[in-house]
Design a protein around this motif. Structure first.
Motif, short mmCIF file in Angstrom:
data_model
loop_
_atom_site.label_atom_id
_atom_site.label_comp_id
_atom_site.label_asym_id
_atom_site.label_seq_id
_atom_site.Cartn_x
_atom_site.Cartn_y
_atom_site.Cartn_z
N ALA A 45 115.28 -34.32 -30.10
CA ALA A 45 114.01 -34.89 -30.58
C ALA A 45 114.16 -35.41 -32.01
O ALA A 45 113.69 -36.50 -32.34
CB ALA A 45 112.89 -33.85 -30.50
N GLU A 46 114.84 -34.65 -32.85
CA GLU A 46 115.03 -35.10 -34.23
C GLU A 46 115.89 -36.37 -34.24
O GLU A 46 115.57 -37.35 -34.93
CB GLU A 46 115.70 -34.00 -35.07
CG GLU A 46 115.75 -34.31 -36.58
CD GLU A 46 116.89 -35.23 -37.01
OE1 GLU A 46 116.64 -36.14 -37.83
OE2 GLU A 46 118.03 -35.08 -36.52
N HIS A 47 116.95 -36.38 -33.43
CA HIS A 47 117.83 -37.55 -33.42
C HIS A 47 117.10 -38.80 -32.93
O HIS A 47 117.14 -39.85 -33.57
CB HIS A 47 119.04 -37.28 -32.51
CG HIS A 47 120.03 -36.32 -33.09
ND1 HIS A 47 120.96 -35.65 -32.32
CD2 HIS A 47 120.24 -35.92 -34.37
CE1 HIS A 47 121.71 -34.87 -33.09
NE2 HIS A 47 121.28 -35.02 -34.34
N ILE A 48 116.46 -38.69 -31.77
CA ILE A 48 115.89 -39.91 -31.18
C ILE A 48 114.67 -40.37 -31.98
O ILE A 48 114.42 -41.58 -32.09
CB ILE A 48 115.56 -39.70 -29.68
CG1 ILE A 48 115.54 -41.06 -28.97
CG2 ILE A 48 114.23 -39.00 -29.46
CD1 ILE A 48 116.87 -41.70 -28.77
N SER A 49 113.92 -39.44 -32.55
CA SER A 49 112.76 -39.89 -33.33
C SER A 49 113.23 -40.57 -34.62
O SER A 49 112.62 -41.54 -35.07
CB SER A 49 111.79 -38.74 -33.61
OG SER A 49 112.41 -37.73 -34.36
N THR B 293 109.58 -31.32 -25.94
CA THR B 293 110.40 -32.43 -26.42
C THR B 293 109.57 -33.71 -26.56
O THR B 293 109.70 -34.46 -27.53
CB THR B 293 111.62 -32.65 -25.50
OG1 THR B 293 112.31 -31.39 -25.37
CG2 THR B 293 112.58 -33.67 -26.08
N VAL B 294 108.69 -33.96 -25.57
CA VAL B 294 107.77 -35.11 -25.67
C VAL B 294 106.98 -35.01 -26.97
O VAL B 294 106.89 -35.98 -27.75
CB VAL B 294 106.81 -35.15 -24.45
CG1 VAL B 294 105.64 -36.10 -24.70
CG2 VAL B 294 107.57 -35.54 -23.19
N ARG B 295 106.41 -33.84 -27.21
CA ARG B 295 105.62 -33.63 -28.43
C ARG B 295 106.47 -33.86 -29.68
O ARG B 295 106.06 -34.57 -30.60
CB ARG B 295 105.06 -32.20 -28.42
CG ARG B 295 104.23 -31.83 -29.65
CD ARG B 295 103.80 -30.35 -29.60
NE ARG B 295 102.79 -30.10 -28.60
CZ ARG B 295 102.94 -29.30 -27.54
NH1 ARG B 295 104.10 -28.65 -27.33
NH2 ARG B 295 101.95 -29.13 -26.68
N ASP B 296 107.67 -33.27 -29.68
CA ASP B 296 108.53 -33.37 -30.87
C ASP B 296 109.01 -34.80 -31.12
O ASP B 296 109.19 -35.20 -32.27
CB ASP B 296 109.74 -32.44 -30.72
CG ASP B 296 109.35 -30.96 -30.78
OD1 ASP B 296 108.20 -30.67 -31.19
OD2 ASP B 296 110.18 -30.13 -30.42
N GLU C 213 98.85 -34.86 -27.55
CA GLU C 213 98.48 -33.71 -26.72
C GLU C 213 97.83 -34.16 -25.41
O GLU C 213 97.93 -33.48 -24.39
CB GLU C 213 97.55 -32.77 -27.48
CG GLU C 213 98.20 -32.10 -28.70
CD GLU C 213 99.52 -31.42 -28.38
OE1 GLU C 213 99.63 -30.75 -27.32
OE2 GLU C 213 100.48 -31.58 -29.17
N GLU C 214 97.15 -35.31 -25.44
CA GLU C 214 96.54 -35.80 -24.20
C GLU C 214 97.61 -36.13 -23.16
O GLU C 214 97.41 -35.91 -21.97
CB GLU C 214 95.70 -37.05 -24.49
CG GLU C 214 94.47 -36.77 -25.32
CD GLU C 214 93.88 -38.03 -25.93
OE1 GLU C 214 93.34 -37.95 -27.05
OE2 GLU C 214 93.97 -39.11 -25.31
N MET C 215 98.73 -36.67 -23.61
CA MET C 215 99.82 -36.97 -22.67
C MET C 215 100.37 -35.68 -22.08
O MET C 215 100.65 -35.59 -20.87
CB MET C 215 100.94 -37.74 -23.38
CG MET C 215 102.03 -38.22 -22.44
SD MET C 215 103.40 -39.06 -23.27
CE MET C 215 102.64 -40.62 -23.75
N ILE C 216 100.51 -34.68 -22.93
CA ILE C 216 101.05 -33.40 -22.47
C ILE C 216 100.09 -32.75 -21.48
O ILE C 216 100.51 -32.20 -20.45
CB ILE C 216 101.36 -32.52 -23.71
CG1 ILE C 216 102.57 -33.13 -24.42
CG2 ILE C 216 101.60 -31.06 -23.33
CD1 ILE C 216 102.78 -32.68 -25.83
#
Lengths: 401, 401
Positions: A133-137, A293-296, A390-393
Motif C-alpha cells: 500500500a505504501e509503495h503503490i500509493s 489494503t484498499v483503505r491504505d 469507507e463507503e467502498m469498503i
C-alpha cells in the motif's frame, strides 16, 4: 519500421552483449523467451558465471487475444519505454530500470525482476504484502501529481501529452471497458450461468448513464500521464519490493482510472476468495487484509498527493485549501466509478482475471462472479455521490455478508 | 524557420502572383499592409483592373501588447491555417477560404473580406445583424460537434488533438483570463476608479474557487477543437454574411469556452451601452436586441447540436437521451462560467475591449465597467447551478435595472 524484425534468441543475445557495462566481455550468455507471445517477445538474458541478467522486451506488430489477432502499433514500445523512464525519474525504486530503447526494433532493455512474482499470482496464493500500500500509493501520488497541471510546468505538460497520444491502445480500453460489456457484443466472453446478470446490465439505463460519464472522462479528461493498465498483472512484487511494469497503455487521462485499476483488482481478488480460501475464517481474514489494503492505498495516496501539492504545487490558482479539497473529493468519485467499471468487464468481458477464472468449482466461481458484479455495479451507480473510501469498503463487505 | 523572413510589400505581391488561377498573368497588383503590426503582417493585395483581391497574413515571431514584446511561435500560422481549413470543411460559408499556406514563411493566403466589418465595431455603431445568431450557432454546433468524440472517429480525434497542442497561445489565455485578473498582477490594466472592484475580487475566496474550476477545465477538458479566441473582434460581418477569422488560439478544450466567448462579448457591448446609446429608450431597445441575440445563439446552438448528435453521433454509449440531456446541461454550466470569466478580464485585465474603453465620458465608462463586472462575477459564481439560458438573461437585465 522498415528495419523491424522479430529477434531470434541468438540475435537477442548479440543485442544484449552490446549494452555497455553490463555483461563481461566475451562472456557466455543464455537466453530464454518467456513471453506469452500474444503481444511481445520477452527474452531473459543471463550470464551464468556472474548471475547478471536483463530483460529484452520486443513489441510484436499484432495482438493475439483469445485466438483473435489484430495489427497493433509498434509505437507502443516507445510509449512504454518513455513512460517507464518518466516513472523512474519520479519513483526510481518502484519501476524496472531501462538500460536502452531501440526504436527500429521496438525493443526495450530493462532490469530483470525474476526474483519478484506477478502480484495477481501472489494474491491468488494468499500472500500478504505489508509494504504494497505504501509503495503503490507513492507510485500513484508521484506519477499522477508530477505529470499533471498541479505539479509540472503546464506548457511542458501539453508537449508531453502530445508525445503520449495513444489511439490504438486507448481504443482497446474504450471498447473492452466502457462499451462492449454494456451491450451484447461479440467480444464478450460470458459463462452461461451468469448470462442473466449481463443481460440485466444491458437494459439498465441508469447504470449505463453512469458508464457513459466514465467513458466521456476517459476520452476527454487529460489530467495526468496514466499507466493506463495498472492491474495486479502489471505489478511485480516480493515482500520488500514492488515494481510497476508494462505502461504501454500510457496516455493523458483521468487520475482516477489508475487508482481505480489498483482497487478493482484488490476487490476482484476479494470476490475470488469464494474459491481460494481454505475455510470461512481464513476467508474472512484474508478479505479483511484486502479491504485494509484498499483503505491504505487510498489514504496513503491522498496523504502523499496532498503533501506533494502543498510542497511542490506550481499553480497559484490551485493553491487554496478549498480547491484542493474540492479536487480530492471529485477524484474520489472518479476512483469509485473506475473501480466499478474495471470490475464488471473482468467478469464477462473479453479478458477475465485468473483470480476468478481459475476457480475450478463452478458454484464457487459463480459466487465470485456475482460478488464482483454486485460490488462493481454498485460502485458505478453510486460513484457521483461517493464521499469517503469507507463507503467502498462497506459496499464490498456487504456483498459477502 | 531558417527560411523565414518578414515579407516586404513588393515580395507579398510577388508571392500573390504565383497563386494559380487568381490574378490575370502580368497584371498590375497593389499591396497595402493593413495589420496593426502587433502579431502579424496583413497584406491586402488587389488587381485594380478586375477588382480581385486576397489577404496574405504572415505571423511575426513576437507579440506586442501594450508596449510589451515577447517571442511567440510561428507555428501558430500552421495552427490557424489548419483550423480554418477544418472549419471550412464543416461550414464553408462561415470562414474565409484558404488559398495557400506556406510553412517556412508562416504565411496564409486567404479570401479578402474587406466588404465586411469587424463585428465589435458594428455593434459599437449600433448595427443589428438578424442572421448572426443563426450563423454563429451553426458555426459553433458544427465545429464543436464534428471535432469531438461525439461526432468524429475517436482515434482520428486523438491524432488531431496532437496536431493542435498549442502551449504558447494557451498560456496567454491561462494567464490573462484565468489567473492575472484574480490577483494584483503586473499585467492588469486597472483604471483607478474601479480599483476597489478589482481588490474585492482578489480577496473573494468563493469566486476564486469557481475560477479555479474553470481554469482546471481549460487546462484538462479535451472536448473539441476550439477556435480559442472567439470574441467579436474575430468575427467579420455584414447583414447577409458572417465570417469567423483568426483561429490561432485553436486547441482541444472545453466547448463552453467558445460559446462563452461569443456571449461574453455580446454582454460586454450590453454593458457598454451606458456610453453609446443616444437615450434611455434606444439603450433599452438595443440591449433587448443583444439579450435576444444571447438567447438565440444558445437556443440555436442547442437545437443544431442536438440534431447533429441524433443524426451523426458516432458512439453508441453516447446515444441515449438521458446522456445527451446530461451533456447539454453540463455544457450550459460551462458556458455560464466562461462567459463570466471572459467578461471580468476585459474590464481590468491586460487587454480590454473597445466597446468599453472607447467610451469617452468617464462616469459612463465606469458604469459600463461595473455592469460588466457585476454580470461577469455573478455568472462565474452561479455557473455550477445554471439550468437555463434565461438565467443569464435575467442576470444581465437585473444588472441595469
Amino acid at each position: 519500421m522498415s528495419n523491424y524484425r522479430p529477434l531470434s534468441e541468438a540475435e537477442a543475445i548479440e543485442y544484449a552483449r552490446q549494452i555497455p557495462e553490463l555483461f563481461s566481455p566475451g562472456a557466455e550468455l543464455v537466453s530464454r523467451e518467456i513471453g506469452d507471445g500474444n503481444l511481445n517477445l520477452v527474452f531473459h538474458i543471463s550470464e551464468p558465471s556472474t548471475g547478471k541478467s536483463i530483460i529484452l522486451k520486443q513489441a510484436l506488430p499484432y495482438a493475439k487475444v483469445v485466438g483473435e489477432s489484430w495489427p497493433l502499433t509498434l509505437d507502443r514500445a516507445r510509449i512504454e519505454s518513455e513512460a517507464l523512464q518518466i516513472e523512474e525519474s519520479l519513483c526510481p525504486d518502484l519501476v524496472p530500470h531501462v538500460y536502452a530503447y531501440e526504436k527500429d526494433l521496438a525493443l526495450t532493455v530493462m532490469e530483470d525482476l525474476s526474483d519478484h512474482v506477478i502480484m495477481r499470482r501472489g494474491l491468488i496464493e494468499g500472500n500478504r504484502y505489508p509494504l504494497f500500500a505504501e509503495h503503490i500509493s507513492r507510485f500513484l501520488a508521484n506519477t499522477l501529481f508530477f505529470t499533471s497541471d498541479l505539479g509540472m510546468n503546464q506548457q511542458a505538460k501539453k508537449l508531453q501529452q502530445g508525445r503520449f497520444i495513444n489511439p490504438e491502445l486507448c481504443k482497446i480500453t474504450e471498447d473492452l471497458i466502457f462499451s462492449d460489456p454494456y451491450r451484447d457484443a461479440d467480444t464478450n466472453n460470458i459463462e452461461a450461468h451468469i448470462r442473466d446478470a449481463a443481460e440485466q446490465i444491458w437494459t439498465d439505463n441508469e447504470l449505463q448513464l453512469e458508464v457513459s460519464l466514465l467513458r466521456e472522462k476517459f476520452l476527454t479528461k487529460s489530467q495526468a500521464l496514466l499507466h493506463g493498465d495498472l492491474h495486479t498483472g502489471s505489478i511485480f512484487i516480493k515482500p520488500d519490493s514492488t515494481k510497476v511494469i508494462d505502461p504501454e497503455f500510457a496516455y493523458y487521462g483521468p487520475m482516477g482510472f489508475d487508482i481505480g485499476a489498483v482497487l478493482a483488482n484488490l476487490l476482484l481478488n476479494f470476490a475470488a476468495q469464494e474459491g481460494w480460501s481454505k475455510d470461512a475464517s481464513s476467508r474472512a481474514d484474508y478479505r479483511q487484509y484486502l479491504l485494509q489494503t484498499v483503505r491504505d492505498v487510498w489514504t496513503g495516496f491522498e496523504r502523499s498527493f496532498r503533501q506533494l501539492w502543498t510542497e511542490s504545487g506550481v499553480d497559484v490558482m490551485f493553491s487554496s485549501e478549498a480547491y484542493q479539497n474540492h479536487f480530492m473529493s471529485e477524484l474520489l468519485k472518479d476512483v469509485f466509478g473506475y473501480t466499478g467499471a474495471k470490475m464488471v468487464r473482468r467478469v464477462y468481458g473479453l479478458a477475465h482475471v485468473a483470480d476468478i477464472d481459475k476457480i475450478e468449482d463452478t458454484a464457487a466461481r459463480e459466487r465470485a462472479q456475482r460478488i464482483a458484479l454486485a460490488i462493481g455495479t454498485t460502485l458505478i451507480r453510486q460513484h457521483r455521490k461517493a464521499a469517503t473510501i469507507e463507503e467502498m469498503i462497506d459496499i464490498a463487505a456487504k456483498s459477502v455478508s
